[in-house]
Design an enzyme around this catalytic site. Structure first.
Site, PDB file in Angstrom:
ATOM      1  N   CYS A  11       0.865  -1.186   0.000  1.00 26.94           N
ATOM      2  CA  CYS A  11       0.000   0.000   0.000  1.00 26.94           C
ATOM      3  C   CYS A  11       0.897   1.231   0.000  1.00 26.94           C
ATOM      4  CB  CYS A  11      -1.008  -0.009   1.140  1.00 26.94           C
ATOM      5  SG  CYS A  11      -0.335   0.152   2.786  1.00 26.94           S
ATOM      6  N   CYS A  82      -4.380  -0.500  -2.271  1.00 26.13           N
ATOM      7  CA  CYS A  82      -4.929   0.834  -2.528  1.00 26.13           C
ATOM      8  C   CYS A  82      -4.613   1.211  -3.964  1.00 26.13           C
ATOM      9  CB  CYS A  82      -4.378   1.862  -1.547  1.00 26.13           C
ATOM     10  SG  CYS A  82      -2.632   2.262  -1.764  1.00 26.13           S
ATOM     11  N   CYS A  89       3.042   0.512  -8.435  1.00 25.03           N
ATOM     12  CA  CYS A  89       3.720  -0.705  -7.999  1.00 25.03           C
ATOM     13  C   CYS A  89       5.041  -0.845  -8.750  1.00 25.03           C
ATOM     14  CB  CYS A  89       2.837  -1.926  -8.258  1.00 25.03           C
ATOM     15  SG  CYS A  89       3.561  -3.469  -7.667  1.00 25.03           S
TER      16      CYS A  89
END
Length: 138
Positions: A11, A82, A89
């Site tokens: 996250c 999230c 990422c």
């Protein structure tokens, strides 16, 4: 005996949702080797520690970290919790399965809470959603 699957919960700040997911994975899923990290590092959220303790899971020994601080970089699954983490990422080597399971951000939900109990209610709601997700995670 098969090796445990390495799962990264990611996250934004590794302060709340990913910490909860790691904690529930450790408590509920002996078949997993869980890790958590953030795109950034915000510190372990004390209200997350409180609501997880209420659920019988101690995450007080966990700490906030970025992906660069992880002891390994190859995972079987990477779960973003999230939208920001999903969109940002980082690249991981190997053939990790990418999963997005978005949950509301408890600190954002609790920002305008009129009491500690009201704030904790938001954390409990997200905690319970993450627990349900982890119980059925494949």
């Amino acid at each position: 005996m098969e090796p445990r699957k390495k799962v990264l919960f990611l996250c934004t700040g590794n302060s709340c949702r990913s910490q909860m997911a790691e904690g529930f994975a450790r408590a509920l899923r002996p078949d997993l080797e869980p890790y958590s990290a953030g795109v950034e590092k915000h510190g372990l959220n004390p209200l997350a520690v409180t609501v997880m303790a209420e659920a019988g899971v101690d995450i007080s020994g966990q700490w906030s970290k970025t992906v660069d601080e992880l002891p390994i970089q190859e995972f079987d699954s990477i779960v973003t919790l999230c939208g920001h983490a999903n969109e940002n990422c980082p690249y991981f080597p190997g053939n990790a399965r990418r999963i997005h399971a978005g949950f509301d951000d408890p600190p954002s939900l609790a920002r305008d809470a009129q009491s500690d109990e009201e704030a904790l209610g938001h954390y409990r709601k997200v905690r319970d959603e993450i627990k349900t997700f982890m119980a059925s995670f494949e």
